[in-house]
Scaffold this motif. Structure first.
Motif, PDB file in Angstrom:
ATOM      1  N   ASN A 159      71.534  90.380   4.969  1.00  0.00           N
ATOM      2  CA  ASN A 159      71.032  89.010   4.871  1.00  0.00           C
ATOM      3  C   ASN A 159      72.122  88.114   4.322  1.00  0.00           C
ATOM      4  O   ASN A 159      73.142  88.587   3.815  1.00  0.00           O
ATOM      5  N   GLY A 160      71.895  86.805   4.419  1.00  0.00           N
ATOM      6  CA  GLY A 160      72.920  85.889   3.953  1.00  0.00           C
ATOM      7  C   GLY A 160      72.434  84.467   3.851  1.00  0.00           C
ATOM      8  O   GLY A 160      71.302  84.132   4.214  1.00  0.00           O
ATOM      9  N   CYS A 161      73.316  83.631   3.340  1.00  0.00           N
ATOM     10  CA  CYS A 161      73.080  82.197   3.248  1.00  0.00           C
ATOM     11  C   CYS A 161      74.327  81.505   3.779  1.00  0.00           C
ATOM     12  O   CYS A 161      75.448  81.820   3.360  1.00  0.00           O
ATOM     13  N   HIS A 162      74.159  80.573   4.712  1.00  0.00           N
ATOM     14  CA  HIS A 162      75.278  79.871   5.323  1.00  0.00           C
ATOM     15  C   HIS A 162      75.078  78.357   5.175  1.00  0.00           C
ATOM     16  O   HIS A 162      73.957  77.858   5.301  1.00  0.00           O
ATOM     17  N   VAL A 163      76.174  77.649   4.948  1.00  0.00           N
ATOM     18  CA  VAL A 163      76.159  76.191   4.894  1.00  0.00           C
ATOM     19  C   VAL A 163      77.195  75.672   5.876  1.00  0.00           C
ATOM     20  O   VAL A 163      78.355  76.100   5.862  1.00  0.00           O
ATOM     21  N   CYS A 164      76.766  74.764   6.731  1.00  0.00           N
ATOM     22  CA  CYS A 164      77.663  74.152   7.716  1.00  0.00           C
ATOM     23  C   CYS A 164      77.635  72.637   7.537  1.00  0.00           C
ATOM     24  O   CYS A 164      76.562  72.053   7.352  1.00  0.00           O
ATOM     25  N   GLU A 165      78.807  72.031   7.591  1.00  0.00           N
ATOM     26  CA  GLU A 165      78.914  70.580   7.465  1.00  0.00           C
ATOM     27  C   GLU A 165      79.723  70.064   8.653  1.00  0.00           C
ATOM     28  O   GLU A 165      80.814  70.587   8.937  1.00  0.00           O
ATOM     29  N   VAL A 166      79.189  69.081   9.341  1.00  0.00           N
ATOM     30  CA  VAL A 166      79.847  68.578  10.545  1.00  0.00           C
ATOM     31  C   VAL A 166      80.049  67.067  10.457  1.00  0.00           C
ATOM     32  O   VAL A 166      79.342  66.364   9.722  1.00  0.00           O
ATOM     33  N   GLU A 167      81.011  66.614  11.231  1.00  0.00           N
ATOM     34  CA  GLU A 167      81.249  65.183  11.374  1.00  0.00           C
ATOM     35  C   GLU A 167      81.138  64.842  12.852  1.00  0.00           C
ATOM     36  O   GLU A 167      81.630  65.593  13.709  1.00  0.00           O
ATOM     37  N   VAL A 168      80.471  63.723  13.154  1.00  0.00           N
ATOM     38  CA  VAL A 168      80.208  63.338  14.533  1.00  0.00           C
ATOM     39  C   VAL A 168      80.783  61.952  14.794  1.00  0.00           C
ATOM     40  O   VAL A 168      80.589  61.025  13.994  1.00  0.00           O
ATOM     41  N   ASP A 169      81.493  61.832  15.906  1.00  0.00           N
ATOM     42  CA  ASP A 169      81.969  60.525  16.357  1.00  0.00           C
ATOM     43  C   ASP A 169      80.859  59.897  17.191  1.00  0.00           C
ATOM     44  O   ASP A 169      80.569  60.377  18.298  1.00  0.00           O
ATOM     45  N   PRO A 170      80.194  58.830  16.707  1.00  0.00           N
ATOM     46  CA  PRO A 170      79.061  58.267  17.451  1.00  0.00           C
ATOM     47  C   PRO A 170      79.465  57.622  18.773  1.00  0.00           C
ATOM     48  O   PRO A 170      78.621  57.448  19.660  1.00  0.00           O
ATOM     49  N   GLU A 171      80.742  57.292  18.937  1.00  0.00           N
ATOM     50  CA  GLU A 171      81.197  56.679  20.188  1.00  0.00           C
ATOM     51  C   GLU A 171      81.325  57.708  21.305  1.00  0.00           C
ATOM     52  O   GLU A 171      81.038  57.414  22.465  1.00  0.00           O
ATOM     53  N   THR A 172      81.781  58.900  20.954  1.00  0.00           N
ATOM     54  CA  THR A 172      82.047  59.919  21.978  1.00  0.00           C
ATOM     55  C   THR A 172      81.107  61.116  21.903  1.00  0.00           C
ATOM     56  O   THR A 172      81.043  61.906  22.843  1.00  0.00           O
ATOM     57  N   GLY A 173      80.412  61.274  20.771  1.00  0.00           N
ATOM     58  CA  GLY A 173      79.565  62.449  20.582  1.00  0.00           C
ATOM     59  C   GLY A 173      80.336  63.691  20.172  1.00  0.00           C
ATOM     60  O   GLY A 173      79.762  64.771  20.052  1.00  0.00           O
ATOM     61  N   THR A 174      81.626  63.558  19.953  1.00  0.00           N
ATOM     62  CA  THR A 174      82.442  64.701  19.556  1.00  0.00           C
ATOM     63  C   THR A 174      82.014  65.223  18.182  1.00  0.00           C
ATOM     64  O   THR A 174      81.892  64.447  17.232  1.00  0.00           O
ATOM     65  N   VAL A 175      81.807  66.520  18.111  1.00  0.00           N
ATOM     66  CA  VAL A 175      81.385  67.159  16.864  1.00  0.00           C
ATOM     67  C   VAL A 175      82.549  67.960  16.297  1.00  0.00           C
ATOM     68  O   VAL A 175      83.164  68.764  17.005  1.00  0.00           O
ATOM     69  N   SER A 176      82.845  67.752  15.022  1.00  0.00           N
ATOM     70  CA  SER A 176      83.865  68.529  14.329  1.00  0.00           C
ATOM     71  C   SER A 176      83.201  69.323  13.211  1.00  0.00           C
ATOM     72  O   SER A 176      82.488  68.749  12.384  1.00  0.00           O
ATOM     73  N   VAL A 177      83.414  70.644  13.205  1.00  0.00           N
ATOM     74  CA  VAL A 177      82.909  71.467  12.114  1.00  0.00           C
ATOM     75  C   VAL A 177      83.890  71.315  10.959  1.00  0.00           C
ATOM     76  O   VAL A 177      85.002  71.849  10.994  1.00  0.00           O
ATOM     77  N   ASP A 178      83.479  70.571   9.941  1.00  0.00           N
ATOM     78  CA  ASP A 178      84.388  70.230   8.847  1.00  0.00           C
ATOM     79  C   ASP A 178      84.495  71.353   7.822  1.00  0.00           C
ATOM     80  O   ASP A 178      85.557  71.612   7.280  1.00  0.00           O
ATOM     81  N   ARG A 179      83.392  72.010   7.523  1.00  0.00           N
ATOM     82  CA  ARG A 179      83.424  73.126   6.580  1.00  0.00           C
ATOM     83  C   ARG A 179      82.281  74.083   6.892  1.00  0.00           C
ATOM     84  O   ARG A 179      81.221  73.676   7.365  1.00  0.00           O
ATOM     85  N   TYR A 180      82.553  75.341   6.638  1.00  0.00           N
ATOM     86  CA  TYR A 180      81.547  76.383   6.902  1.00  0.00           C
ATOM     87  C   TYR A 180      81.718  77.444   5.823  1.00  0.00           C
ATOM     88  O   TYR A 180      82.797  78.021   5.666  1.00  0.00           O
TER      89      TYR A 180
END
Length: 683
Positions: free
Chosen positions: A620-641
């Motif tokens: 079992n585990g616990c995961h945290v993901c934080e993303v940044e999204v460019d609202p103009e293009t929809g591009t998603v960047s995984v900033d931290r995991y």
């Protein structure tokens, strides 16, 4: 190097170079396509261009006239030859209690094709080019039939029917839990949250495509495959060909990724084997990438209506799920079991949820059948409960970590029996959440979100907890150990390497026992003649076979001790063992492990050991993901995991990290990049 230093450097729990990599990085790996046989023929497959059609006729004359073409095999020939079919659903029924219903899955389509890419005919030729030319010359007359590829459309009134025994296209269905108790909980709930969720269809697409090479060894059939389950492939093939399993040998070399997709035998494998026996020559097939997208088993494809009932404080009272599992054109044993049985076992995950009501249908559609794929049912169900938890947090105005904290099973509740009847033997779920949040700098999110806004970006985050079920409920394993005079300890297991580095972990466990250099350990897999077993699936290899390997190594060492005592003419308790040598305590009299083997008949000490684990394990585990999204293009960047994982005993730290990171990346890939799409009009 002293024995103590050696074990410290190369035993379990230590960073060691993977024993597999020296050959692989030098291009010396032996994958299926690296093998050939003198006089081999080549097979290519004519595949259906229609999602649903009746085969009126197959004219093979022009194909057979192509220079180099030796034979054209059709489904009708295989039926006439008495070949059997692949297994259908087990342990489940239709709503009326009748047996599960599915069209018979054959090696080649017979009378009707039911998905684009289904193998219809096999062209066998002296060269692959000639086989392709023969395929192009083959004439197949189809009568198109109505098709349905969407799972919801398939169960709607008036939908095209794939199989008369399932007029509603429901191959099987199952109910779990207590519907009346859950209904009562929903009536009494202070809060109810509801979601419509889709786990999209995925293509496994391993680096190494499927392939098969069939040869004859006298009267025996030898089939070389890229497979996770050599013994299972042998047994299935023998059953379909109606021959004793002793007359089939399956060999597996290096495997360039499996991910569950290579757990079973495929139609193409059967055809290759049939052709070798029919033509009395070696026959080879290697899939092209496009064939993998069309013909290899797909993953996931589950649509769910999910609900949680909660009290005023956010404690979950009940979980209710209604799911449609798209199992494709043929309801196969594995594809149905994953969604109807295995996945639901973890539907309550790490949470103390007292009641469940789950109703799941396996639905036939004109698409490639589904099967095992990384996690096989568990990721789908974890996704459902975690999305519900986030929705509940929003509805109650609670932080997402707090709704989870209030519902986590506590250590004092272990062993814990969940509402699906599965018993978790151990776990400290609150501790993992407590460790993961600071590592992710959970409290610093607001400042990072403000920085993102200043750059015109959106920032989001999520925390999830999860639980995994392992073993495939195949708890028994057999391991043989051969200590040889040439200075090697050879260990055989019927589990199978597929790029995950399992041979390294096994070798480290053997070093713990034998206290010899790791390069003195040979791990052998992939030969059904040397032993039978379940194979590698369900995260079971190290859990089950690793346990047996330790016991087998100890048994082999004790047998060696007995023989060493005879050679030195002392009692066994008088012997000390270290660094590959037996020494008479308090003296300089000694004999080496491999010297003992040299004194035996054949120059080897051979032992075999079978053990059984008590039940599944529950990582079992616990995961945290934080993303940044460019609202103009929809591009998603995984900033931290960030993740904290309870994996039990770590044998090979680098391999464990690779598994954890690889799993996370594969999950990110599904979330952001992957979706198999069928055109609704044409299929």
């Amino acid at each position: 190097m002293s024995a103590l230093q050696h074990v410290a450097r190369f035993g379990s729990g230590r960073e060691v170079p993977r024993v597999e990599d020296a050959a692989l990085v030098r291009g010396r790996g032996r994958f299926v396509d690296d093998f050939s046989a003198p006089g081999q023929l080549h097979v290519v497959f004519a595949r259906s261009l229609h999602a649903h059609a009746r085969i009126r006729a197959i004219d093979t004359a022009a194909a057979l006239a192509v220079p180099g073409v030796v034979a054209v095999i059709t489904g009708a020939e295989l039926v006439q030859a008495g070949l059997g079919t692949f297994g259908g659903p087990r342990g489940v029924t239709r709503a009326d209690g009748q047996p599960a219903a599915s069209p018979p899955a054959r090696a080649l389509a017979y009378e009707v094709v039911r998905y684009v890419g289904e193998p219809v005919a096999a062209i066998v030729a002296e060269t692959k080019a000639a086989a392709k030319a023969g395929r192009d010359a083959l004439l197949i007359d189809y009568e198109e039939l109505p098709a349905v590829v969407d799972v919801k459309a398939a169960v709607a009134p008036g939908a095209p029917v794939l199989w008369p025994e399932a007029p509603d296209n429901v191959a099987a269905e199952i109910r779990h839990g207590d519907a009346a108790a859950v209904e009562q909980a929903f009536r009494e709930a202070a809060h109810i949250v509801t979601l419509e969720l889709t786990n999209q269809r995925l293509a496994a697409a391993p680096m190494e495509p499927r392939g098969a090479l069939a040869t004859l060894d006298g009267e025996r059939l030898v089939l070389r495959l890229s497979s996770q389950m050599p013994s299972g492939a042998r047994d299935t093939l023998a059953g379909i060909l109606n021959i004793p399993k002793e007359s089939v040998r399956v060999l597996v070399g290096d495997v360039g990724g499996g991910f569950g997709m290579k757990t079973g035998l495929y139609p193409e494998d059967v055809v290759v084997a049939y052709c070798a026996r029919k033509l009395q020559r070696p026959v080879k097939w290697t899939a092209e990438r496009s064939e993998e997208f069309l013909g290899a088993l797909a993953g996931r494809d589950l649509v769910s209506h999910a609900e949680l009932a909660l009290d005023a404080q956010g404690k979950v009272l009940a979980l209710r799920i209604r799911s449609l599992a798209n199992v494709g054109a043929y309801a196969l044993t594995t594809g149905v079991a994953i969604q109807l049985i295995i996945g639901p076992w973890v539907s309550t995950s790490v949470y103390d949820i007292p009641r469940v009501d789950e109703h799941i249908k396996a639905v036939l559609t004109n698409t490639t059948p589904t099967g095992a794929y990384r996690g096989a049912g568990r990721p789908e169900n974890i996704y459902i409960i975690e999305r519900l938890m986030d929705r509940a947090a929003h509805a109650l105005g609670l932080p997402p970590e707090e709704i989870r904290r209030r519902n986590l099973i506590q250590p004092g509740q272990m062993p814990y029996r969940n509402a699906m009847g599965q018993t978790y033997d151990s776990g400290n779920f609150p501790a993992l959440l407590a460790q993961c949040l600071p590592l992710a700098d959970w409290e610093g999110f607001a400042a990072r979100a403000e920085q993102s806004r200043a750059r015109g970006r959106l920032r989001g985050r999520s925390v999830v907890t999860f639980l995994e079920w392992t073993s495939g409920n195949a708890f028994e394993e057999r391991v043989t150990v051969t200590i040889a005079a040439d200075g090697y300890v050879e260990i055989f297991t019927a589990t199978q390497a597929m790029g995950q580095g399992i041979a390294t972990s096994y070798a480290q466990l053997a070093v713990d026992v034998f206290d010899v250099p790791i390069d003195r350990i040979r791990i052998v897999q992939g030969d059904s003649d040397r032993g039978s077993g379940f194979g590698s699936a369900g995260s079971r290899s190290l859990f089950t076979a690793g346990s047996t390997l330790v016991a087998a190594s100890r048994n082999a060492l004790e047998e060696s001790r007995r023989l060493a005592a005879q050679a030195l003419e002392v009692a066994e308790p008088d012997l000390e063992y270290a660094g590959g040598e037996f020494r008479v305590a308090g003296t300089d009299r000694k004999i080496g492990l491999f010297e003992v083997a040299a004194r035996q008949s054949g120059g080897v000490i051979f032992t075999e050991t079978t053990t059984r684990v008590d039940g599944p394990s529950w990582p079992n585990g616990c995961h945290v993901c934080e993303v940044e999204v460019d609202p103009e293009t929809g591009t998603v960047s995984v900033d931290r995991y960030v993740s904290v994982n309870d994996v039990g005993r770590v044998i090979s730290p680098a391999i464990v990290r690779g598994q954890l990171e690889g799993g996370a990346v594969q999950g990110i890939g599904q979330a952001l990049c992957e979706l198999v799409v069928y055109d609704h009009a044409s299929g």
